[in-house]
Design an enzyme around this catalytic site. Structure first.
Site, PDB file in Angstrom:
ATOM      1  N   VAL A 105     -45.405  25.382  28.665  1.00  0.00           N
ATOM      2  CA  VAL A 105     -44.043  25.818  28.406  1.00  0.00           C
ATOM      3  C   VAL A 105     -43.819  27.170  29.065  1.00  0.00           C
ATOM      4  O   VAL A 105     -44.603  28.099  28.887  1.00  0.00           O
ATOM      5  CB  VAL A 105     -43.761  25.913  26.889  1.00  0.00           C
ATOM      6  CG1 VAL A 105     -42.324  26.370  26.643  1.00  0.00           C
ATOM      7  CG2 VAL A 105     -44.013  24.577  26.211  1.00  0.00           C
ATOM      8  N   LYS A 118     -40.563  22.843  29.568  1.00  0.00           N
ATOM      9  CA  LYS A 118     -41.869  22.208  29.416  1.00  0.00           C
ATOM     10  C   LYS A 118     -42.169  21.436  30.688  1.00  0.00           C
ATOM     11  O   LYS A 118     -41.399  20.562  31.100  1.00  0.00           O
ATOM     12  CB  LYS A 118     -41.896  21.270  28.214  1.00  0.00           C
ATOM     13  CG  LYS A 118     -43.291  20.675  27.999  1.00  0.00           C
ATOM     14  CD  LYS A 118     -43.464  20.079  26.629  1.00  0.00           C
ATOM     15  CE  LYS A 118     -44.899  19.620  26.446  1.00  0.00           C
ATOM     16  NZ  LYS A 118     -45.136  19.051  25.114  1.00  0.00           N
ATOM     17  N   ASP A 215     -47.184  16.009  13.039  1.00  0.00           N
ATOM     18  CA  ASP A 215     -47.881  17.270  13.304  1.00  0.00           C
ATOM     19  C   ASP A 215     -47.061  18.460  12.816  1.00  0.00           C
ATOM     20  O   ASP A 215     -46.888  19.455  13.527  1.00  0.00           O
ATOM     21  CB  ASP A 215     -48.169  17.408  14.804  1.00  0.00           C
ATOM     22  CG  ASP A 215     -49.326  18.376  15.089  1.00  0.00           C
ATOM     23  OD1 ASP A 215     -50.078  18.697  14.149  1.00  0.00           O
ATOM     24  OD2 ASP A 215     -49.460  18.810  16.245  1.00  0.00           O
ATOM     25  N   ASN A 220     -45.424  24.538  14.955  1.00  0.00           N
ATOM     26  CA  ASN A 220     -44.408  23.614  15.458  1.00  0.00           C
ATOM     27  C   ASN A 220     -43.047  23.802  14.796  1.00  0.00           C
ATOM     28  O   ASN A 220     -42.230  22.884  14.764  1.00  0.00           O
ATOM     29  CB  ASN A 220     -44.881  22.166  15.295  1.00  0.00           C
ATOM     30  CG  ASN A 220     -45.984  21.836  16.289  1.00  0.00           C
ATOM     31  OD1 ASN A 220     -46.145  22.522  17.297  1.00  0.00           O
ATOM     32  ND2 ASN A 220     -46.754  20.797  16.005  1.00  0.00           N
TER      33      ASN A 220
END
Length: 370
Positions: A105, A118, A215, A220
């Site tokens: 990123v 990304k 996740d 995140n």
């Protein structure tokens, strides 16, 4: 059982390495035993009984989705996102600010707007890698919610595979564990938990088919607007058929045991992260993968003092990290309870106000974020 590996996170800030280093090198702490086997939901029992006797079609469909086995390859129907095709030469790529999984990123600019890009710059992009990249792009571009990171566009022409997203200030992990500003009021912590719950409710019930993140962790979740807005990111594990994929510190016991899983694995991870938000302690810090697997399956959970957490929130956390998926609340209930707790919690408590007056302070805990 195969060794469970922590997945790389794709958050957009510069301190990626602290997470795994802290887990490996820090002293162990005594976790809390999970003794919850009972659903303490506040739902009216008479109403529940009536629904049980005569469930409507929407309720039946929702119940089927809740118990759906997502380990089957056909469990997530094909879906397509909606994004703008962007020529690669129209994107200005600058320094790397994060990375993991299948890409890096970078900070960048597109049409004079600062963005996160990304990228997949590997000249040997094979079909498997491109499929993984496209899956994440498709899943991310499906999402349109204030608490989920948004995609602006993408270039899907190898070797320059990339997608352009809104840029954020840092990750929740950075805010909790690496920022010089680490003092938050109970209401600020509640607001963090509530925003994440809203985003998760959207992923589970606002999208058709639903999106099981797999996740959820502080890496995140991105922080924007000087700490006022939180956004869920990184959909790299959505649709994976590997049961043991994920980050061990947030993984539900059924994943460690290679059992069928459902949306409830996200509820478990969310509960672990809520405890992290209130304690500012990394879950299972210093434990290796096998230690985490052992204690989680046995029912141990991170330490959480009830004096620091409102009753409604404590109830959600304890039920949410239950060893039995069927005992965990769904994100409809979680969001409702978090919003009620937020309404009941003042901006600043009387004790905090007195402390601020005595110290001559009064600034916002997030003022120094930028």
């Amino acid at each position: 059982m195969k060794e469970t590996k922590e997945s790389d996170s794709d958050h957009y800030s510069s301190d990626d390495d602290h997470y795994s280093d802290d887990f490996e090198n820090s002293p162990k702490k005594s976790p809390t035993k999970d003794t919850s086997t009972k659903d303490t939901s506040t739902i009216d029992t008479s109403e529940a009984k009536e629904k049980e006797q005569d469930p409507g079609p929407e309720q039946k469909q929702e119940e089927q989705e809740e118990t759906k086995d997502f380990t089957k390859e056909d469990s997530l129907p094909p879906s397509s996102g909606d994004w703008k095709e962007i020529p690669f030469n129209s994107i200005e790529i600058e320094e790397q600010i994060g990375g993991g999984g299948v890409g890096l990123v970078h900070r960048g600019y597109y049409q004079d707007r600062e963005v996160a890009v990304k990228t997949l710059f590997d000249p040997k992009v094979n079909e498997a890698l491109k499929a993984e990249f496209m899956n994440e792009l498709i899943q991310t571009s499906r999402c349109q919610h204030p608490n989920v990171v948004s995609v602006i566009g993408a270039c899907n022409q190898p070797p320059h595979l990339c997608f352009v997203m809104e840029i954020c200030d840092c990750s929740l992990f950075d805010l909790l564990h690496t920022s010089h500003t680490n003092s938050f009021t109970p209401r600020q912590r509640l607001d963090m938990c509530t925003q994440i719950a809203r985003g998760m409710e959207y992923l589970h019930y606002g999208l058709k088919p639903p999106l099981v993140h797999r996740d959820i962790k502080s890496h995140n979740v991105l922080v924007k607007d000087e700490g006022r807005t939180l956004k869920i990111c990184d959909f790299g594990l959505v649709g994976t058929s590997t049961v043991t994929a994920g980050t061990p510190n947030y993984m539900a016991p059924e994943l460690f045991q290679s059992q069928p899983f459902s949306k409830a694995v996200d509820v478990y991870a969310y509960s672990i992260m809520c405890a992290e938000i209130f304690t500012q302690q990394l879950p299972f810090r210093g434990y290796d993968v096998e230690d985490i697997r052992k204690v989680v399956v046995e029912g141990e959970r991170p330490e959480l003092l009830s004096i620091d957490v409102p009753d409604r929130v404590m109830d959600i956390i304890v039920r949410g990290w239950s060893g039995k998926p069927e005992d965990r609340p769904n994100f409809h209930e979680i969001t409702e309870e978090m919003e009620k707790a937020l309404e009941e919690t003042p901006e600043v408590s009387a004790l905090e106000e007195m402390d601020m007056l005595m110290s001559g302070g009064g600034g916002d805990a997030l003022d120094g974020l930028m």
